[in-house]
Motif scaffolding. Structure first.
Motif, PDB file in Angstrom:
ATOM      1  N   TRP A 211      -4.517   1.707 -16.793  1.00  0.00           N
ATOM      2  CA  TRP A 211      -4.776   2.757 -15.849  1.00  0.00           C
ATOM      3  C   TRP A 211      -5.368   2.467 -14.732  1.00  0.00           C
ATOM      4  O   TRP A 211      -5.146   3.021 -13.522  1.00  0.00           O
ATOM      5  CB  TRP A 211      -5.428   3.867 -16.760  1.00  0.00           C
ATOM      6  N   ALA A 212      -6.372   1.634 -14.830  1.00  0.00           N
ATOM      7  CA  ALA A 212      -7.170   1.065 -13.643  1.00  0.00           C
ATOM      8  C   ALA A 212      -6.168   0.192 -12.874  1.00  0.00           C
ATOM      9  O   ALA A 212      -5.849   0.677 -11.441  1.00  0.00           O
ATOM     10  CB  ALA A 212      -8.204   0.046 -14.068  1.00  0.00           C
ATOM     11  N   GLU A 213      -5.309  -0.375 -13.406  1.00  0.00           N
ATOM     12  CA  GLU A 213      -4.295  -1.199 -12.516  1.00  0.00           C
ATOM     13  C   GLU A 213      -3.298  -0.099 -11.785  1.00  0.00           C
ATOM     14  O   GLU A 213      -2.724  -0.614 -10.668  1.00  0.00           O
ATOM     15  CB  GLU A 213      -3.294  -2.249 -13.357  1.00  0.00           C
ATOM     16  N   GLY A 214      -2.982   0.880 -12.613  1.00  0.00           N
ATOM     17  CA  GLY A 214      -1.933   1.873 -12.125  1.00  0.00           C
ATOM     18  C   GLY A 214      -2.417   2.532 -10.757  1.00  0.00           C
ATOM     19  O   GLY A 214      -2.009   2.968  -9.843  1.00  0.00           O
ATOM     20  N   ILE A 215      -3.919   2.874 -10.746  1.00  0.00           N
ATOM     21  CA  ILE A 215      -4.289   3.418  -9.455  1.00  0.00           C
ATOM     22  C   ILE A 215      -4.480   2.370  -8.304  1.00  0.00           C
ATOM     23  O   ILE A 215      -4.020   2.613  -7.321  1.00  0.00           O
ATOM     24  CB  ILE A 215      -5.528   3.838  -9.737  1.00  0.00           C
ATOM     25  N   LEU A 216      -4.927   0.966  -8.694  1.00  0.00           N
ATOM     26  CA  LEU A 216      -5.160  -0.085  -7.780  1.00  0.00           C
ATOM     27  C   LEU A 216      -3.337  -0.368  -7.203  1.00  0.00           C
ATOM     28  O   LEU A 216      -3.144  -0.449  -5.941  1.00  0.00           O
ATOM     29  CB  LEU A 216      -5.391  -1.344  -8.314  1.00  0.00           C
ATOM     30  N   GLN A 217      -2.456  -0.316  -8.185  1.00  0.00           N
ATOM     31  CA  GLN A 217      -1.203  -0.494  -7.610  1.00  0.00           C
ATOM     32  C   GLN A 217      -0.612   0.559  -6.633  1.00  0.00           C
ATOM     33  O   GLN A 217       0.078   0.310  -5.684  1.00  0.00           O
ATOM     34  CB  GLN A 217      -0.220  -0.494  -8.745  1.00  0.00           C
ATOM     35  N   THR A 218      -0.979   1.669  -7.002  1.00  0.00           N
ATOM     36  CA  THR A 218      -0.764   2.895  -6.114  1.00  0.00           C
ATOM     37  C   THR A 218      -1.523   2.735  -4.836  1.00  0.00           C
ATOM     38  O   THR A 218      -0.697   3.077  -3.868  1.00  0.00           O
ATOM     39  CB  THR A 218      -1.382   4.188  -6.742  1.00  0.00           C
ATOM     40  N   LEU A 219      -2.447   2.368  -4.788  1.00  0.00           N
ATOM     41  CA  LEU A 219      -3.324   2.523  -3.381  1.00  0.00           C
ATOM     42  C   LEU A 219      -2.840   1.281  -2.899  1.00  0.00           C
ATOM     43  O   LEU A 219      -2.529   1.383  -1.395  1.00  0.00           O
ATOM     44  CB  LEU A 219      -4.900   1.883  -3.613  1.00  0.00           C
ATOM     45  N   ALA A 220      -2.224   0.131  -3.376  1.00  0.00           N
ATOM     46  CA  ALA A 220      -1.806  -1.003  -2.523  1.00  0.00           C
ATOM     47  C   ALA A 220      -0.437  -0.699  -1.923  1.00  0.00           C
ATOM     48  O   ALA A 220      -0.084  -0.913  -0.925  1.00  0.00           O
ATOM     49  CB  ALA A 220      -1.505  -2.304  -3.315  1.00  0.00           C
ATOM     50  N   GLU A 221       0.031   0.213  -2.403  1.00  0.00           N
ATOM     51  CA  GLU A 221       1.545   0.609  -2.310  1.00  0.00           C
ATOM     52  C   GLU A 221       1.686   1.731  -1.012  1.00  0.00           C
ATOM     53  O   GLU A 221       2.130   1.762  -0.079  1.00  0.00           O
ATOM     54  CB  GLU A 221       2.198   1.143  -3.578  1.00  0.00           C
ATOM     55  N   ILE A 222       0.464   2.702  -1.271  1.00  0.00           N
ATOM     56  CA  ILE A 222       0.389   3.999  -0.419  1.00  0.00           C
ATOM     57  C   ILE A 222      -0.301   3.465   0.970  1.00  0.00           C
ATOM     58  O   ILE A 222       0.086   4.218   1.844  1.00  0.00           O
ATOM     59  CB  ILE A 222      -0.043   5.140  -0.959  1.00  0.00           C
ATOM     60  N   ALA A 223      -1.168   2.615   0.954  1.00  0.00           N
ATOM     61  CA  ALA A 223      -2.101   2.450   1.918  1.00  0.00           C
ATOM     62  C   ALA A 223      -1.362   2.177   3.407  1.00  0.00           C
ATOM     63  O   ALA A 223      -1.702   2.812   4.427  1.00  0.00           O
ATOM     64  CB  ALA A 223      -3.333   1.485   1.851  1.00  0.00           C
ATOM     65  N   PRO A 224      -0.642   1.264   3.343  1.00  0.00           N
ATOM     66  CA  PRO A 224       0.424   0.763   4.628  1.00  0.00           C
ATOM     67  C   PRO A 224       1.304   2.049   5.032  1.00  0.00           C
ATOM     68  O   PRO A 224       1.295   2.527   6.172  1.00  0.00           O
ATOM     69  CB  PRO A 224       1.325  -0.310   4.190  1.00  0.00           C
ATOM     70  N   LYS A 225       1.719   2.749   4.052  1.00  0.00           N
ATOM     71  CA  LYS A 225       2.528   3.993   4.384  1.00  0.00           C
ATOM     72  C   LYS A 225       1.712   4.906   4.843  1.00  0.00           C
ATOM     73  O   LYS A 225       2.177   5.753   6.119  1.00  0.00           O
ATOM     74  CB  LYS A 225       3.300   4.478   3.069  1.00  0.00           C
ATOM     75  N   ILE A 226       0.588   5.278   4.383  1.00  0.00           N
ATOM     76  CA  ILE A 226      -0.401   6.366   5.064  1.00  0.00           C
ATOM     77  C   ILE A 226      -0.700   6.026   6.466  1.00  0.00           C
ATOM     78  O   ILE A 226      -0.703   6.948   7.293  1.00  0.00           O
ATOM     79  CB  ILE A 226      -1.456   6.578   4.390  1.00  0.00           C
ATOM     80  N   ARG A 227      -0.888   4.730   6.869  1.00  0.00           N
ATOM     81  CA  ARG A 227      -1.342   4.324   8.069  1.00  0.00           C
ATOM     82  C   ARG A 227      -0.120   4.647   9.094  1.00  0.00           C
ATOM     83  O   ARG A 227      -0.176   5.083  10.203  1.00  0.00           O
ATOM     84  CB  ARG A 227      -1.712   2.745   8.243  1.00  0.00           C
TER      85      ARG A 227
END
Lengths: 381, 381
Positions: A211-227
């Protein structure tokens, strides 16, 4: 797995248009004090939505809870609330407004100076009920009972345990117009919250690790898209939910926790006014470098599952995992070294002194003392 | 992401020796009825631990809540509870005991026949507080407000919404001596609970997808190890936590849900007495085969992230994901075809008839009607 007790009573109300639910959730006879930070909620429509939803209530507004909410400000809010006999609090803002309001909730039913409560570390038994409308995903304060309160005159910043919000309303649309630096700090804060509960003792819980990794993976994935596009509802919903889930106990069941990085970060904010999420981006990579042996197994697992690092020696994989972590923060547009913020040896010595004075022993192994903090901060120079 | 409201008030108390916490959690003046299934708790030490913890309380015991708890049995418990003026319920057992006790909690404060409440689908407004000591990880009932109640005379089985437990105590050690078939059915039940909330509409929530996958990956990893050694504390803790997290709302935020497989499974239990988790192992692969087009994107994602299927055409990857799912259930020692349980066309027709009679339209797209259920069950022959 370590033995644990988990309970989180917060009602999470999430989605488009959900601010209108306020009137369903707050009893009609309540005298509500609404607390705000600066004026951004007047520009993004949140203020109007809140006022419309509460048009039939007695309300009083308190404005000006600053980033890193200060006891000096909160005392004024408590005085106003007592004078107006408020019996319900609605925090409309980010983590600072919510944290500050947790102290107000305790202070309203306390006779003495609310700083006593901060020094005690927790609320007196009774507090006024509070709820939140979140405007900045970052601290997770909307779904936990923690707060961090500052005192400007002494440049101190301490954690405080208050009560959980009765409910929190999260509408991802309110994040569309956030300043990019705040979004970057929110992503960083969320990322490090997870790391504090994850890069610790290996082998405690397969579910919590994932579950922790799931949040980290999500952040890694969305951060560049959010920018690229901060107006994508789905992206911002993923960010908002990540921030809330990162610090509501859901990934902490039966596992060790660290929090040394946070304690050092708090000092950097107290001494230099850096935004909280930004301090973590500076401290975390250094913490991982200095504690790489104790945290090695988890760093290898993290590197593989979050960053796809599957080759190299153990040491190389750990190096690469730490490098990717620092690179992630830089990709958010944040600096990751103290010298970039003109912070040097003098601050490090002050932090070591403060840690020693309170006999600090942070981290999952209780070994982050003043001397170790100094090593970590020197690695962050 | 769909708009959602989430709240789960259950206090989860997990770990070795935690049954002793009972006396801290139940107010001392309560008149407690303890509900049980068969006698296994007398063999594994749970009964003794519970009685020791509650030695200073007024307690009355009700024994014999059977798998797929029957209204006929629960009426007797309600009568006993009324007679003894109990005002607190402690369910000690697996999902059936807990489910049944949720109906007792509602029935104790209801004047009429408790079957009325089952037909209404929900508890009357007031219920007696209940808590649980879980002995079999499977249904998640220890951390949700759902129940499924059967009626033997008519071979019916319906969902019922009761109240959440005040707290639930989970000690992984109590699972060491469970019969392997019950463990297999518990793993299957947990796996399918996740699938019902995950193999639905794609792209709704990155976090929820990863949390669902995190539980599925954990189950895939631990199931063969548990078959080798059911006395490994860490493994059984992972299993127990997975089962609870699979159906407490934590992976359901903002995403569509299916539950068609469950509705067909309930009928197989009602008509043939098959264990719930076993029925799901038979129905789920068939559901995926028949609804492979609507569920295709999610099946590809699931195949890749849970089973490591990264090559082949889209159709081949979907085939392989479904094949691996059925293989997983068979690896647990469960049959996955109706003919293996001597169930044939007659049962399928009866289920179609029942679905049609209640105008069934299950699944995330509301398209699992009687006719579609027939197709699915024929695919499971």
């Amino acid at each position: 797995m370590e033995n644990f007790i988990f309970q989180n009573p917060v009602k999470l109300i999430m989605g488009r248009g959900m601010i209108a639910q306020l009137a369903k959730e707050i009893p009609a006879d309540k005298r509500v004090m609404i607390t705000f930070g600066g004026g951004s909620v007047k520009k993004n429509g949140v203020y109007d939505q809140v006022k419309a939803a509460l048009k039939d209530y007695f309300t009083v507004e308190f404005w000006g809870i600053e980033p890193n909410p200060a006891i000096e400000t909160l005392r004024k809010a408590i005085a106003l609330g007592k004078e107006q006999k408020v019996d319900y609090l609605l925090a409309v803002g980010g983590g600072s407004v919510i944290d500050g309001t947790k102290l107000i909730a305790a202070g309203l039913l306390y006779e003495g100076d609310a700083w006593d409560l901060v020094l005690a570390g927790r609320a007196a038994r009774k507090t006024v009920p509070l709820a939140t409308v979140l405007t900045l995903p970052a601290t997770g304060s909307e779904m936990n009972n923690g707060a961090v309160i500052s005192r400007h005159e002494t440049k101190e910043k301490f954690p405080f345990t208050g009560n959980y919000p009765m409910f929190s309303i999260l509408d991802p649309e309110v994040t569309f117009t956030l300043p990019p630096h705040q979004v970057a700090c929110g992503l960083s804060d969320t990322f490090v919250h997870v790391m504090e509960q994850y890069i610790t003792t290996p082998g405690q819980s397969r579910v919590m690790d994932r579950w922790a990794e799931g949040i980290l993976q999500t952040l890694a994935e969305i951060a560049p898209k959010i920018r690229e596009n901060q107006h994508d509802y789905q992206l911002m919903a993923d960010f908002m939910l990540s921030a809330t889930m990162a610090l509501n106990g859901f990934i902490a069941m039966g596992v060790s926790q660290d929090w040394a990085t946070h304690m050092m970060g708090h000092e950097l904010t107290a001494l230099h006014g850096l935004t909280h999420g930004h301090t973590l981006a500076i401290v975390l990579p250094a913490t991982l470098r200095v504690l790489r042996d104790a945290k090695g197994d988890k760093l290898v697992q993290y590197g593989e599952r979050v960053w796809g690092i599957t080759s190299g020696t153990r040491d190389e994989r750990i190096d690469e995992a730490i490098r990717r972590t620092e690179e992630f923060f830089r990709s958010l547009g944040l600096t990751t070294r103290l010298h970039e913020e003109n912070i040097g040896q003098e601050t490090i010595e002050e932090i070591e002194r403060r840690f020693n004075a309170r006999k600090a022993a942070y981290g999952e192994n209780g070994n982050v003392t003043g001397a170790v903090a100094r090593q970590i901060l020197e690695s962050a120079l």
